[in-house]
Design a protein around this motif. Structure first.
Motif, PDB file in Angstrom:
ATOM      1  N   ARG A 112       0.832  -1.202   0.000  1.00  0.00           N
ATOM      2  CA  ARG A 112       0.000   0.000   0.000  1.00  0.00           C
ATOM      3  C   ARG A 112       0.867   1.253   0.000  1.00  0.00           C
ATOM      4  O   ARG A 112       1.908   1.275   0.654  1.00  0.00           O
ATOM      5  N   THR A 113       0.385   2.262  -0.671  1.00  0.00           N
ATOM      6  CA  THR A 113       1.142   3.512  -0.739  1.00  0.00           C
ATOM      7  C   THR A 113       0.646   4.509   0.305  1.00  0.00           C
ATOM      8  O   THR A 113       1.035   5.666   0.285  1.00  0.00           O
ATOM      9  N   PHE A 114      -0.260   4.063   1.175  1.00  0.00           N
ATOM     10  CA  PHE A 114      -0.811   4.949   2.199  1.00  0.00           C
ATOM     11  C   PHE A 114      -0.840   4.211   3.528  1.00  0.00           C
ATOM     12  O   PHE A 114      -0.790   2.981   3.574  1.00  0.00           O
TER      13      PHE A 114
ATOM     14  N   ILE B 166      -5.535  11.346  -7.933  1.00  0.00           N
ATOM     15  CA  ILE B 166      -5.128  10.321  -6.964  1.00  0.00           C
ATOM     16  C   ILE B 166      -4.629  10.984  -5.688  1.00  0.00           C
ATOM     17  O   ILE B 166      -3.756  11.851  -5.729  1.00  0.00           O
ATOM     18  N   GLY B 167      -5.197  10.559  -4.566  1.00  0.00           N
ATOM     19  CA  GLY B 167      -4.778  11.134  -3.288  1.00  0.00           C
ATOM     20  C   GLY B 167      -5.217  12.581  -3.199  1.00  0.00           C
ATOM     21  O   GLY B 167      -4.392  13.482  -3.043  1.00  0.00           O
ATOM     22  N   SER B 168      -6.533  12.784  -3.263  1.00  0.00           N
ATOM     23  CA  SER B 168      -7.068  14.163  -3.331  1.00  0.00           C
ATOM     24  C   SER B 168      -6.968  14.882  -1.991  1.00  0.00           C
ATOM     25  O   SER B 168      -7.260  16.077  -1.921  1.00  0.00           O
TER      26      SER B 168
ATOM     27  N   VAL C  41      -9.882  10.078  -5.921  1.00  0.00           N
ATOM     28  CA  VAL C  41      -9.785   8.839  -5.134  1.00  0.00           C
ATOM     29  C   VAL C  41      -8.830   9.083  -3.978  1.00  0.00           C
ATOM     30  O   VAL C  41      -7.725   9.607  -4.154  1.00  0.00           O
ATOM     31  N   GLU C  42      -9.309   8.710  -2.795  1.00  0.00           N
ATOM     32  CA  GLU C  42      -8.554   9.006  -1.571  1.00  0.00           C
ATOM     33  C   GLU C  42      -8.805   7.874  -0.571  1.00  0.00           C
ATOM     34  O   GLU C  42      -9.919   7.381  -0.443  1.00  0.00           O
ATOM     35  N   ALA C  43      -7.735   7.522   0.136  1.00  0.00           N
ATOM     36  CA  ALA C  43      -7.841   6.443   1.122  1.00  0.00           C
ATOM     37  C   ALA C  43      -8.247   6.950   2.496  1.00  0.00           C
ATOM     38  O   ALA C  43      -8.683   6.169   3.336  1.00  0.00           O
ATOM     39  N   HIS C  44      -8.068   8.241   2.734  1.00  0.00           N
ATOM     40  CA  HIS C  44      -8.221   8.808   4.069  1.00  0.00           C
ATOM     41  C   HIS C  44      -9.601   9.460   4.186  1.00  0.00           C
ATOM     42  O   HIS C  44      -9.931  10.386   3.431  1.00  0.00           O
TER      43      HIS C  44
ATOM     44  N   HIS D 287     -13.638   6.132  -2.354  1.00  0.00           N
ATOM     45  CA  HIS D 287     -12.863   5.828  -1.148  1.00  0.00           C
ATOM     46  C   HIS D 287     -12.138   4.516  -1.355  1.00  0.00           C
ATOM     47  O   HIS D 287     -12.752   3.505  -1.713  1.00  0.00           O
ATOM     48  N   GLY D 288     -10.824   4.538  -1.138  1.00  0.00           N
ATOM     49  CA  GLY D 288     -10.064   3.296  -1.254  1.00  0.00           C
ATOM     50  C   GLY D 288      -8.722   3.537  -1.907  1.00  0.00           C
ATOM     51  O   GLY D 288      -8.240   4.667  -1.976  1.00  0.00           O
ATOM     52  N   ASP D 289      -8.171   2.452  -2.405  1.00  0.00           N
ATOM     53  CA  ASP D 289      -6.826   2.479  -2.982  1.00  0.00           C
ATOM     54  C   ASP D 289      -6.910   2.784  -4.478  1.00  0.00           C
ATOM     55  O   ASP D 289      -7.514   2.032  -5.249  1.00  0.00           O
ATOM     56  N   ALA D 290      -6.262   3.870  -4.868  1.00  0.00           N
ATOM     57  CA  ALA D 290      -6.289   4.283  -6.271  1.00  0.00           C
ATOM     58  C   ALA D 290      -5.708   3.209  -7.188  1.00  0.00           C
ATOM     59  O   ALA D 290      -6.151   3.050  -8.331  1.00  0.00           O
ATOM     60  N   LEU D 291      -4.725   2.482  -6.686  1.00  0.00           N
ATOM     61  CA  LEU D 291      -4.111   1.459  -7.539  1.00  0.00           C
ATOM     62  C   LEU D 291      -5.062   0.285  -7.738  1.00  0.00           C
ATOM     63  O   LEU D 291      -5.140  -0.294  -8.817  1.00  0.00           O
TER      64      LEU D 291
ATOM     65  N   VAL E 223      -1.439  13.470  -9.809  1.00  0.00           N
ATOM     66  CA  VAL E 223      -0.898  12.938  -8.543  1.00  0.00           C
ATOM     67  C   VAL E 223      -0.135  14.092  -7.895  1.00  0.00           C
ATOM     68  O   VAL E 223       1.051  14.304  -8.156  1.00  0.00           O
ATOM     69  N   TYR E 224      -0.850  14.857  -7.069  1.00  0.00           N
ATOM     70  CA  TYR E 224      -0.270  16.074  -6.510  1.00  0.00           C
ATOM     71  C   TYR E 224       0.198  15.829  -5.079  1.00  0.00           C
ATOM     72  O   TYR E 224      -0.574  15.414  -4.220  1.00  0.00           O
ATOM     73  N   PHE E 225       1.453  16.080  -4.862  1.00  0.00           N
ATOM     74  CA  PHE E 225       2.065  15.939  -3.536  1.00  0.00           C
ATOM     75  C   PHE E 225       1.781  14.566  -2.919  1.00  0.00           C
ATOM     76  O   PHE E 225       1.269  14.459  -1.802  1.00  0.00           O
ATOM     77  N   PRO E 226       2.113  13.517  -3.673  1.00  0.00           N
ATOM     78  CA  PRO E 226       1.958  12.168  -3.098  1.00  0.00           C
ATOM     79  C   PRO E 226       2.887  12.020  -1.895  1.00  0.00           C
ATOM     80  O   PRO E 226       3.926  12.688  -1.821  1.00  0.00           O
TER      81      PRO E 226
ATOM     82  N   ARG F 224      -2.044  23.293   0.703  1.00  0.00           N
ATOM     83  CA  ARG F 224      -1.186  23.522   1.868  1.00  0.00           C
ATOM     84  C   ARG F 224       0.127  22.766   1.760  1.00  0.00           C
ATOM     85  O   ARG F 224       1.125  23.164   2.326  1.00  0.00           O
ATOM     86  N   PHE F 225       0.148  21.694   0.957  1.00  0.00           N
ATOM     87  CA  PHE F 225       1.402  20.957   0.809  1.00  0.00           C
ATOM     88  C   PHE F 225       2.419  21.788   0.028  1.00  0.00           C
ATOM     89  O   PHE F 225       3.605  21.796   0.341  1.00  0.00           O
ATOM     90  N   GLU F 226       1.946  22.504  -0.974  1.00  0.00           N
ATOM     91  CA  GLU F 226       2.855  23.375  -1.724  1.00  0.00           C
ATOM     92  C   GLU F 226       3.316  24.532  -0.839  1.00  0.00           C
ATOM     93  O   GLU F 226       4.508  24.850  -0.772  1.00  0.00           O
TER      94      GLU F 226
HETATM   95  C1  SAM Z   1       0.389  14.304   1.005  1.00  0.00           C
HETATM   96  S1  SAM Z   1      -1.292  14.079   0.657  1.00  0.00           S
HETATM   97  C2  SAM Z   1      -1.606  15.213  -0.692  1.00  0.00           C
HETATM   98  C3  SAM Z   1      -3.038  15.593  -0.824  1.00  0.00           C
HETATM   99  C4  SAM Z   1      -3.423  16.471  -2.018  1.00  0.00           C
HETATM  100  N1  SAM Z   1      -3.081  15.857  -3.279  1.00  0.00           N
HETATM  101  C5  SAM Z   1      -2.853  17.852  -1.918  1.00  0.00           C
HETATM  102  O1  SAM Z   1      -1.972  18.192  -2.707  1.00  0.00           O
HETATM  103  O2  SAM Z   1      -3.303  18.607  -1.058  1.00  0.00           O
HETATM  104  C6  SAM Z   1      -1.276  12.499  -0.147  1.00  0.00           C
HETATM  105  C7  SAM Z   1      -2.608  11.797  -0.077  1.00  0.00           C
HETATM  106  O3  SAM Z   1      -2.584  10.649  -0.902  1.00  0.00           O
HETATM  107  C8  SAM Z   1      -3.393   9.645  -0.288  1.00  0.00           C
HETATM  108  N2  SAM Z   1      -2.998   8.368  -0.876  1.00  0.00           N
HETATM  109  C9  SAM Z   1      -1.772   7.797  -0.873  1.00  0.00           C
HETATM  110  N3  SAM Z   1      -1.781   6.639  -1.557  1.00  0.00           N
HETATM  111  C10 SAM Z   1      -3.058   6.467  -2.007  1.00  0.00           C
HETATM  112  C11 SAM Z   1      -3.703   5.454  -2.758  1.00  0.00           C
HETATM  113  N4  SAM Z   1      -3.022   4.393  -3.221  1.00  0.00           N
HETATM  114  N5  SAM Z   1      -5.005   5.585  -3.009  1.00  0.00           N
HETATM  115  C12 SAM Z   1      -5.703   6.648  -2.559  1.00  0.00           C
HETATM  116  N6  SAM Z   1      -5.149   7.656  -1.841  1.00  0.00           N
HETATM  117  C13 SAM Z   1      -3.839   7.555  -1.567  1.00  0.00           C
HETATM  118  C14 SAM Z   1      -3.096   9.790   1.183  1.00  0.00           C
HETATM  119  O4  SAM Z   1      -4.141   9.266   1.969  1.00  0.00           O
HETATM  120  C15 SAM Z   1      -2.979  11.315   1.321  1.00  0.00           C
HETATM  121  O5  SAM Z   1      -4.203  11.899   1.670  1.00  0.00           O
END
Ligand code: SAM
Length: 272
Positions: free
Chosen positions: A45-47, A105-107, A128-131, A154-158, A175-178, A251-253
């Motif tokens: 898993r990437t999360f 991915i990972g919104s 798609v977001e896991a959290h 909701h779940g794993d993007a992969l 895929v922004y700020f993974p 906020r990550f940027e």
């Molecule tokens: C650092 S945050 C960045 C959030 C957003 N993209 C931004 O720029 O504000 C990365 C996000 O990716 C999600 N994530 C990581 N791997 C994922 C996966 N395989 N599927 C869905 N979400 C994933 C994490 O839960 C986390 O919320």
């Protein structure tokens, strides 16, 4: 309370599941969305599958709005997406129209999603977001802003890409700020890695784009290397892309810039 799922067009979802779980010890809002422990042989898993803490606003938003905007990648109890006879996502049924589809991915909290989707009404956005808190925040914002071109998985993007998305079906993948997974022993968890990128590339149409951004320089370098090595992707910029105006600042940027880190965009086009 049980509600039909007009937005996702999938089967009925029991929304009581949003509020409580069958965990008799300490039920918490959102428990029904917990990720199952990783099974033997399941891909990495990437999360971090963290247990969510939801405040009242997000609990209410999820309960009210999940049937309209949401589906689960893996859990029929929460509603799966509408599919075509071949089992792949029926995006026209999900959005109620035919339009180019962007996968985000990972919104996170959904800040970039709402800005981009509002500025781009001709395309549909699947976040798609896991959290769970981010999902709940996003559906609340979609409702407040009346956006109709966003749905939330909701779940794993992969997993979504492996099991649900049709090949050649996406106009763009963002895929922004993974999560950078900075420790060497965690690098295998990075989402921008050769096998994951090959999978995402196969979901793009030829001519579609993969757009990644990060403030973690070693990960940015890895993104460039992975994209360059992929036989079906071409990087028209040769190296990092100039920061595109359409990518909103999240906020990550801001956090990366405040810490003196450069923010890098890597944009590649599917050419084969
Ligand atoms: C650092 S945050 C960045 C959030 C957003 N993209 C931004 O720029 O504000 C990365 C996000 O990716 C999600 N994530 C990581 N791997 C994922 C996966 N395989 N599927 C869905 N979400 C994933 C994490 O839960 C986390 O919320």
């Amino acid at each position: 309370m049980t509600a039909a799922r007009p937005g996702a067009g999938a089967g009925a979802a029991t929304l009581d599941a949003v509020r409580t779980s069958d965990d008799p010890a300490t039920p918490r809002p959102g428990d029904a969305f917990r990720h199952a422990p990783k099974a033997e042989g399941e891909p990495i898993r990437t999360f971090h599958p963290r247990r969510a803490t939801l405040g009242e606003r997000r609990t209410d938003a999820l309960e009210r709005l999940w049937p309209r905007y949401g589906f689960s990648v893996h859990d029929p109890e929460l509603g799966l997406p509408p599919t075509r006879p071949d089992g792949t996502l029926d995006a026209a049924a999900l959005f109620g129209r035919e339009a180019p589809l962007v996968l985000e991915i990972g919104s996170g909290m959904g800040d970039a999603t709402v800005v981009m989707a509002a500025a781009d009404p001709g395309r549909d956005y699947l976040a798609v977001e896991a959290h769970l808190p981010g999902i709940a925040n996003l559906v609340a914002m979609l409702d407040e802003q009346g956006l109709t071109n966003v749905r939330v998985a909701h779940g794993d993007a992969l997993d979504l890409a492996r099991r649900v998305l049709a090949p050649d079906s996406l106009d763009a993948v963002h895929v922004y700020f993974p999560d950078p997974w900075p420790k060497a022993r965690h690098h295998k968890r990075r989402i921008i890695a050769p096998a994951h990128v090959a999978l995402l590339r196969s979901s793009l149409t030829v001519g579609g784009t993969l757009h990644c951004a990060t403030d973690w320089e070693p990960y940015a370098e890895q993104m460039l290397e992975v994209v360059d090595a992929d036989p079906g992707l071409t990087n028209p910029h040769g190296g990092y892309a100039p920061r595109p105006e359409h990518r909103p600042v999240t906020r990550f940027e801001r956090r990366g810039l405040a810490a003196g880190r450069a923010v890098r965009d890597v944009i590649a086009t599917r050419t084969a």
